[in-house]
Design an enzyme around this catalytic site. Structure first.
Site, PDB file in Angstrom:
ATOM      1  N   ASP A 149     -54.062  61.227 -33.583  1.00 18.83           N
ATOM      2  CA  ASP A 149     -53.631  60.586 -34.926  1.00 18.83           C
ATOM      3  C   ASP A 149     -54.494  61.201 -36.102  1.00 18.83           C
ATOM      4  O   ASP A 149     -55.880  61.268 -35.744  1.00 18.83           O
ATOM      5  CB  ASP A 149     -53.810  59.143 -35.137  1.00 18.83           C
ATOM      6  CG  ASP A 149     -53.334  58.461 -36.100  1.00 18.83           C
ATOM      7  OD1 ASP A 149     -52.203  57.753 -36.000  1.00 18.83           O
ATOM      8  OD2 ASP A 149     -53.587  58.712 -37.224  1.00 18.83           O
ATOM      9  N   GLY A 162     -45.614  48.045 -40.766  1.00 15.39           N
ATOM     10  CA  GLY A 162     -46.452  49.009 -40.744  1.00 15.39           C
ATOM     11  C   GLY A 162     -45.758  50.383 -40.296  1.00 15.39           C
ATOM     12  O   GLY A 162     -46.670  51.384 -40.444  1.00 15.39           O
ATOM     13  N   HIS A 194     -42.844  56.102 -32.339  1.00 15.31           N
ATOM     14  CA  HIS A 194     -43.938  56.567 -31.779  1.00 15.31           C
ATOM     15  C   HIS A 194     -44.963  55.579 -31.114  1.00 15.31           C
ATOM     16  O   HIS A 194     -44.877  54.258 -31.776  1.00 15.31           O
ATOM     17  CB  HIS A 194     -44.922  57.508 -32.943  1.00 15.31           C
ATOM     18  CG  HIS A 194     -45.117  56.675 -33.962  1.00 15.31           C
ATOM     19  ND1 HIS A 194     -43.689  56.498 -34.956  1.00 15.31           N
ATOM     20  CD2 HIS A 194     -46.126  56.132 -34.614  1.00 15.31           C
ATOM     21  CE1 HIS A 194     -44.440  56.020 -35.961  1.00 15.31           C
ATOM     22  NE2 HIS A 194     -45.786  55.723 -35.785  1.00 15.31           N
ATOM     23  N   HIS A 201     -48.760  54.295 -30.340  1.00 18.81           N
ATOM     24  CA  HIS A 201     -50.055  54.448 -30.964  1.00 18.81           C
ATOM     25  C   HIS A 201     -50.777  53.934 -29.660  1.00 18.81           C
ATOM     26  O   HIS A 201     -50.640  52.868 -29.038  1.00 18.81           O
ATOM     27  CB  HIS A 201     -50.345  53.470 -31.984  1.00 18.81           C
ATOM     28  CG  HIS A 201     -49.873  53.742 -33.185  1.00 18.81           C
ATOM     29  ND1 HIS A 201     -50.568  54.512 -34.091  1.00 18.81           N
ATOM     30  CD2 HIS A 201     -48.861  53.383 -33.897  1.00 18.81           C
ATOM     31  CE1 HIS A 201     -49.690  54.596 -35.233  1.00 18.81           C
ATOM     32  NE2 HIS A 201     -48.910  53.957 -35.285  1.00 18.81           N
TER      33      HIS A 201
END
Ligand SMILES: [Zn+2]
Length: 110
Positions: A26, A89, A96, A98
């Protein structure tokens, strides 16, 4: 954006790749370990997952776990987080996961 990373038109620090998924660091890390894993196929949100995507989504989560092991955070604990739509968010509309770890996580999440 993530389609362009998957097709190598946008650079990223790639940490894993196979024919179906891609994982990279990230660019704005929220924990000591913060990577993303995406399907190469474009799927906008979790609401757009089709029956034909089930194996792909399973592979996506399995890859998240493998990366956590490789990063050395599997035993102590980590999160696999998928945000859907603005209030959760989600900022990039390509599914994707996280992978977050390396520090104590709180519950409930903010
Ligand atoms: Zn995409």
């Amino acid at each position: 954006m993530f389609c362009r990373i998957a097709s190598k038109k946008v650079p990223a620090k790639i940490i894993y790749e196979d024919e179906r998924v891609l994982a990279f660091e990230d660019i704005n890390p929220q924990a000591p370990v913060h990577a993303l894993v995406i399907p190469k196929k474009h799927i906008s949100t979790t609401l757009d997952i089709e029956d034909e995507d089930h194996a792909l989504i399973g592979h996506l989560f399995q890859t998240g776990g493998k990366i956590a092991k490789e990063k050395g955070i599997a035993e102590r604990g980590f999160r696999l987080v998928v945000n859907t739509n603005p209030e959760a968010g989600q900022t990039v509309y390509h599914v994707h996961i996280h992978i977050l770890g390396g520090r104590h996580m709180h519950w409930p999440p903010g």
